[in-house]
Design a protein around this motif. Structure first.
Motif, mmCIF file in Angstrom:
data_model
loop_
_atom_site.group_PDB
_atom_site.id
_atom_site.type_symbol
_atom_site.label_atom_id
_atom_site.label_comp_id
_atom_site.label_asym_id
_atom_site.label_seq_id
_atom_site.Cartn_x
_atom_site.Cartn_y
_atom_site.Cartn_z
ATOM 1 N N PRO A 94 42.696 36.647 47.806
ATOM 2 C CA PRO A 94 41.743 37.789 47.156
ATOM 3 C C PRO A 94 41.328 38.496 48.593
ATOM 4 O O PRO A 94 40.402 37.723 49.331
ATOM 5 C CB PRO A 94 40.914 37.154 46.579
ATOM 6 C CG PRO A 94 41.533 35.664 46.433
ATOM 7 C CD PRO A 94 42.426 35.341 47.321
ATOM 8 N N LEU A 95 41.484 39.857 48.379
ATOM 9 C CA LEU A 95 40.720 40.553 49.540
ATOM 10 C C LEU A 95 39.800 41.872 48.664
ATOM 11 O O LEU A 95 40.291 42.160 47.618
ATOM 12 C CB LEU A 95 41.925 40.905 50.701
ATOM 13 C CG LEU A 95 42.422 40.271 51.449
ATOM 14 C CD1 LEU A 95 43.549 40.897 52.245
ATOM 15 C CD2 LEU A 95 41.597 39.456 52.208
ATOM 16 N N LYS A 144 38.857 31.529 44.480
ATOM 17 C CA LYS A 144 38.724 33.037 43.961
ATOM 18 C C LYS A 144 37.492 33.938 44.374
ATOM 19 O O LYS A 144 36.923 34.318 43.964
ATOM 20 C CB LYS A 144 38.488 32.832 42.342
ATOM 21 C CG LYS A 144 39.832 32.398 41.734
ATOM 22 C CD LYS A 144 39.681 31.943 40.094
ATOM 23 C CE LYS A 144 40.642 31.448 39.626
ATOM 24 N NZ LYS A 144 40.498 31.079 38.003
ATOM 25 N N VAL A 145 37.511 33.663 45.647
ATOM 26 C CA VAL A 145 36.495 34.565 46.608
ATOM 27 C C VAL A 145 37.244 35.289 47.428
ATOM 28 O O VAL A 145 38.424 35.045 48.121
ATOM 29 C CB VAL A 145 35.338 33.621 47.138
ATOM 30 C CG1 VAL A 145 34.521 32.935 46.246
ATOM 31 C CG2 VAL A 145 36.103 32.359 48.031
ATOM 32 N N ILE A 146 36.565 36.027 48.308
ATOM 33 C CA ILE A 146 37.072 37.189 49.434
ATOM 34 C C ILE A 146 37.642 36.190 50.552
ATOM 35 O O ILE A 146 36.897 35.305 50.710
ATOM 36 C CB ILE A 146 36.161 38.101 49.863
ATOM 37 C CG1 ILE A 146 35.489 38.812 48.714
ATOM 38 C CG2 ILE A 146 37.038 39.007 50.845
ATOM 39 C CD1 ILE A 146 34.463 39.876 49.127
ATOM 40 N N PHE A 147 38.877 36.500 50.798
ATOM 41 C CA PHE A 147 39.600 35.385 52.042
ATOM 42 C C PHE A 147 40.132 34.173 51.336
ATOM 43 O O PHE A 147 40.542 33.438 51.998
ATOM 44 C CB PHE A 147 38.804 35.324 53.038
ATOM 45 C CG PHE A 147 38.631 36.662 54.109
ATOM 46 C CD1 PHE A 147 39.669 37.415 54.473
ATOM 47 C CD2 PHE A 147 37.198 37.209 53.948
ATOM 48 C CE1 PHE A 147 39.358 38.691 54.975
ATOM 49 C CE2 PHE A 147 36.995 38.663 54.459
ATOM 50 C CZ PHE A 147 38.148 39.058 55.019
ATOM 51 N N GLY A 148 40.089 33.997 50.001
ATOM 52 C CA GLY A 148 40.722 32.809 49.366
ATOM 53 C C GLY A 148 39.965 31.544 49.561
ATOM 54 O O GLY A 148 38.851 31.528 49.726
ATOM 55 N N SER A 149 41.075 30.567 49.468
ATOM 56 C CA SER A 149 40.588 28.991 49.715
ATOM 57 C C SER A 149 40.176 28.590 50.851
ATOM 58 O O SER A 149 40.862 28.675 51.912
ATOM 59 C CB SER A 149 41.886 28.237 49.256
ATOM 60 O OG SER A 149 41.589 26.896 49.374
#
Length: 252
Positions: free
Chosen positions: A18-19, A123-128
């Motif tokens: 996610p970006l 599920k946040v910016i730049f992922g896990s």
């Protein structure tokens, strides 16, 4: 439901990560980045301008929050030196939560509980966080990557600085080393307008919610996690980190 503000950007999936939409829309520039052999890359998960880089003279300092699998291929082809800075997951989650709240383009979390769940599931910016730290840890086996820990840097800044200088093949006088340690200390950087983001316009970053450089300590997670959250997080953490040789300290 997430609260949407005027400046909030949606998250877009880029090769499984996610970006922010603005990053996703410029992805061709990221992929097409032309590295130089003497570039130095500094990488970290958040809270651990591509076009302009091409105009800079060598050697260049390139900073990124990208997971290792999304790095432009030219960085590997040119065997660039890289420094990765990691930090324990619980402190990162807390710091990232406050960062999410203050940055206008970030989708605002309704609560710490909600954000922690998103952090755990990537599920946040730049992922896990788990994939991020493990990916860089594994990659260092084959490339010139110095893997550092925030907790080690807090415990003994000089020791870690000397590690970096050795990695970079730099031999500096003791006086210069001490000056670097002074100017890069949390206390000094927090008061420096070029590093504390106080010059950032309020419509982009709300420093009233929380300063960009908030506490700079290890173990602050204890002030935010409930007992139930801690137990659930630890169980999930142990599942995610099973089988890796990568170990973190949650406090020093």
């Amino acid at each position: 439901m997430e609260k949407k503000e005027k400046f909030t950007e949606e998250l877009v999936d880029v090769h499984g990560t996610p970006l922010l939409r603005s990053i996703a829309e410029a992805w061709s520039q990221v992929e097409g980045f032309e590295a130089r052999p003497d570039d130095l890359l500094i990488a970290a998960y958040p809270k651990s301008g591509v076009k302009k880089l091409g105009e800079l003279k060598s050697p260049r300092l390139v900073k990124t929050h990208l997971p290792v699998e999304l790095l432009p291929s030219s960085l590997w082809k040119n065997d660039c030196k890289m420094i990765y800075v990691s930090r324990n997951a619980k402190d990162v989650a807390v710091s990232y939560y406050y960062f999410y709240k203050k940055i206008k383009i970030h989708p605002k979390p309704d609560s710490w509980e909600e954000f922690l769940e998103k952090f755990m599931t990537g599920k946040v910016i730049f992922g896990s966080w788990y994939d991020h730290v493990k990916g860089w840890w594994e990659k260092k086996k084959d490339y010139r990557i110095l893997y550092l820990f925030y907790e080690d840097m807090k415990e003994n800044p000089k020791r870690e600085l000397l590690k970096m200088l050795k990695f970079l093949e730099k031999d500096l006088p003791e006086e210069t080393v001490n000056k670097i340690l002074y100017h890069t200390s949390f206390e000094i950087m927090k008061e420096n307008s070029t590093t504390n983001y106080t010059m950032m316009p309020e419509d982009k970053m709300d420093n009233k919610i929380s300063p960009f450089m908030r506490k700079g300590i290890s173990g602050d997670w204890k002030n935010n996690f409930t007992v139930a959250q801690y137990e659930r997080f630890e169980k999930h953490y142990n599942q995610q980190m099973e089988g890796t040789t990568l170990k973190f300290r949650s406090e020093i």
